[in-house]
Scaffold this motif. Structure first.
Motif, PDB file in Angstrom:
ATOM      1  N   LYS A  89       0.827  -1.201   0.000  1.00  0.00           N
ATOM      2  CA  LYS A  89       0.000   0.000   0.000  1.00  0.00           C
ATOM      3  C   LYS A  89       0.865   1.256   0.000  1.00  0.00           C
ATOM      4  N   GLU A  90       1.895   1.223   0.786  1.00  0.00           N
ATOM      5  CA  GLU A  90       2.809   2.366   0.896  1.00  0.00           C
ATOM      6  C   GLU A  90       3.609   2.550  -0.402  1.00  0.00           C
ATOM      7  N   ILE A  91       4.060   1.465  -0.983  1.00  0.00           N
ATOM      8  CA  ILE A  91       4.787   1.539  -2.258  1.00  0.00           C
ATOM      9  C   ILE A  91       3.866   2.117  -3.333  1.00  0.00           C
ATOM     10  N   GLU A  92       2.627   1.635  -3.363  1.00  0.00           N
ATOM     11  CA  GLU A  92       1.649   2.130  -4.330  1.00  0.00           C
ATOM     12  C   GLU A  92       1.478   3.644  -4.193  1.00  0.00           C
ATOM     13  N   LYS A  93       1.344   4.090  -2.959  1.00  0.00           N
ATOM     14  CA  LYS A  93       1.110   5.510  -2.694  1.00  0.00           C
ATOM     15  C   LYS A  93       2.227   6.399  -3.253  1.00  0.00           C
ATOM     16  N   TYR A  94       3.466   6.039  -2.943  1.00  0.00           N
ATOM     17  CA  TYR A  94       4.583   6.891  -3.358  1.00  0.00           C
ATOM     18  C   TYR A  94       4.937   6.702  -4.828  1.00  0.00           C
ATOM     19  N   ALA A  95       4.723   5.520  -5.368  1.00  0.00           N
ATOM     20  CA  ALA A  95       4.951   5.307  -6.800  1.00  0.00           C
ATOM     21  C   ALA A  95       3.929   6.111  -7.599  1.00  0.00           C
ATOM     22  N   ALA A  96       2.677   6.116  -7.136  1.00  0.00           N
ATOM     23  CA  ALA A  96       1.628   6.888  -7.815  1.00  0.00           C
ATOM     24  C   ALA A  96       1.968   8.368  -7.789  1.00  0.00           C
ATOM     25  N   ARG A  97       2.428   8.838  -6.646  1.00  0.00           N
ATOM     26  CA  ARG A  97       2.799  10.245  -6.508  1.00  0.00           C
ATOM     27  C   ARG A  97       3.864  10.662  -7.506  1.00  0.00           C
ATOM     28  N   ILE A 101       6.014   3.225 -12.175  1.00  0.00           N
ATOM     29  CA  ILE A 101       5.622   1.869 -11.817  1.00  0.00           C
ATOM     30  C   ILE A 101       6.812   1.185 -11.163  1.00  0.00           C
ATOM     31  N   GLN A 102       6.604   0.745  -9.933  1.00  0.00           N
ATOM     32  CA  GLN A 102       7.697   0.150  -9.157  1.00  0.00           C
ATOM     33  C   GLN A 102       7.756  -1.356  -9.380  1.00  0.00           C
ATOM     34  N   ASP A 103       8.900  -1.825  -9.847  1.00  0.00           N
ATOM     35  CA  ASP A 103       9.114  -3.268  -9.960  1.00  0.00           C
ATOM     36  C   ASP A 103       9.404  -3.854  -8.583  1.00  0.00           C
ATOM     37  N   VAL A 104       8.798  -4.982  -8.299  1.00  0.00           N
ATOM     38  CA  VAL A 104       9.017  -5.633  -7.001  1.00  0.00           C
ATOM     39  C   VAL A 104       9.150  -7.148  -7.168  1.00  0.00           C
ATOM     40  N   LEU A 105       9.814  -7.750  -6.197  1.00  0.00           N
ATOM     41  CA  LEU A 105       9.765  -9.203  -6.018  1.00  0.00           C
ATOM     42  C   LEU A 105       9.083  -9.457  -4.683  1.00  0.00           C
ATOM     43  N   VAL A 106       8.336 -10.514  -4.613  1.00  0.00           N
ATOM     44  CA  VAL A 106       7.730 -10.914  -3.351  1.00  0.00           C
ATOM     45  C   VAL A 106       8.725 -11.834  -2.648  1.00  0.00           C
ATOM     46  N   TYR A 134      -3.100  -2.796  -7.132  1.00  0.00           N
ATOM     47  CA  TYR A 134      -2.148  -1.686  -7.083  1.00  0.00           C
ATOM     48  C   TYR A 134      -1.505  -1.450  -8.448  1.00  0.00           C
ATOM     49  N   PRO A 135      -2.048  -0.505  -9.201  1.00  0.00           N
ATOM     50  CA  PRO A 135      -1.579  -0.309 -10.585  1.00  0.00           C
ATOM     51  C   PRO A 135      -0.151   0.214 -10.706  1.00  0.00           C
ATOM     52  N   HIS A 136       0.418   0.763  -9.629  1.00  0.00           N
ATOM     53  CA  HIS A 136       1.781   1.277  -9.714  1.00  0.00           C
ATOM     54  C   HIS A 136       2.814   0.287  -9.188  1.00  0.00           C
ATOM     55  N   ILE A 137       2.369  -0.944  -8.975  1.00  0.00           N
ATOM     56  CA  ILE A 137       3.300  -2.008  -8.569  1.00  0.00           C
ATOM     57  C   ILE A 137       3.299  -3.078  -9.653  1.00  0.00           C
ATOM     58  N   ARG A 138       4.486  -3.424 -10.129  1.00  0.00           N
ATOM     59  CA  ARG A 138       4.607  -4.500 -11.111  1.00  0.00           C
ATOM     60  C   ARG A 138       5.389  -5.650 -10.488  1.00  0.00           C
ATOM     61  N   VAL A 139       4.723  -6.775 -10.329  1.00  0.00           N
ATOM     62  CA  VAL A 139       5.376  -7.939  -9.719  1.00  0.00           C
ATOM     63  C   VAL A 139       6.212  -8.649 -10.766  1.00  0.00           C
ATOM     64  N   ARG A 140       7.510  -8.751 -10.476  1.00  0.00           N
ATOM     65  CA  ARG A 140       8.424  -9.391 -11.424  1.00  0.00           C
ATOM     66  C   ARG A 140       8.767 -10.823 -11.020  1.00  0.00           C
ATOM     67  N   GLY A 141       8.425 -11.194  -9.774  1.00  0.00           N
ATOM     68  CA  GLY A 141       8.734 -12.565  -9.369  1.00  0.00           C
ATOM     69  C   GLY A 141       8.958 -12.694  -7.882  1.00  0.00           C
TER      70      GLY A 141
END
Ligand SMILES: *Cc1c(COP(=O)(O)O)cnc(C)c1O
Length: 206
Positions: A89-97, A101-106, A134-141
């Motif tokens: 949620k926090e990543i989404e907020k600041y990436a949107a701002r 689009i923030q790439d992430v791994l889980v 979360y449209p500003h988070i892209r899950v890469r793996g």
């Protein structure tokens, strides 16, 4: 710095090497970059900010506190340690701002070690579903740290379980293309079991 290792890592095909630069100086980082590795991993936000150089690619690989997210968005190329919806949620907020689009791994907790962080393996599928909101988070793996043990059969089994998860989620989510596992002492086993990103610190810098 281990020149010989760096040269051999550079010949790896289809495996991204992350040079883990935690506790190393800017000068050491520059030296490794000159030798040809330009992707660095840091596990603490403060240390990352102190050493950040936009000339290189940076990953956050350590447990990330929600109140630190605002300092790294726009600087970090890949957050490898997403492990909760609160953090998402926090990543989404600041990436949107910042309109990026923030790439992430889980990060998955594959080891039984109670000190290790990460999302339980069984919750991965549901978690990926939730991240679609979360449209500003892209899950890469996925990222994981195997149990620290001399029992390489256990390590191999953990990596294989991660590979299974990765392959099955990849069929559902087309953005998934990265399996980050393996460190100085176990990266070869990780690659044998499907890792296409390895995070190596000690063996490179010492
Ligand atoms: C420190 C660290 C590494 C690198 O470990 P080495 O044993 O120094 O290669 C890799 N991944 C994570 C998450 C780390 O914290």
């Amino acid at each position: 710095m281990n020149h010989e290792l760096i040269e051999s890592l550079k010949t790896l095909k289809d495996v991204q090497v992350v040079a883990v630069s935690k506790k190393r100086t800017k000068e050491q980082i520059e030296e490794v970059a000159k030798a040809g590795l330009r992707v660095f991993g840091e596990n603490r936000v403060q240390e990352f900010i102190d050493k950040y150089d936009p000339a290189y690619t940076w990953h956050i690989i350590g447990h990330l506190q929600t109140n630190k997210v605002k300092y790294i968005i726009g600087k970090v190329d890949l957050i490898e340690s997403l492990d909760s919806l609160k953090l998402a949620k926090e990543i989404e907020k600041y990436a949107a701002r910042q309109d990026l689009i923030q790439d992430v791994l889980v990060q998955i907790k594959i080891s039984n070690d109670p000190m290790k962080t990460g999302l339980p393996y069984e919750e991965a599928e549901e978690f990926l579903k939730s991240l679609q909101a979360y449209p500003h988070i892209r899950v890469r793996g996925f990222m994981c740290v195997a149990t620290h043990t001399d029992d390489m059969n256990l390590v191999a089994e953990e990596f294989e379980n991660m590979h299974t998860l990765y392959k099955s989620m990849k069929t559902i989510y087309p953005t998934i293309d990265t399996l980050s596992m393996g460190m100085s002492h176990d990266y070869k086993i990780a690659i044998e079991h499907g890792a296409n990103m390895v995070r190596i610190g000690t063996a490179i810098f010492e």
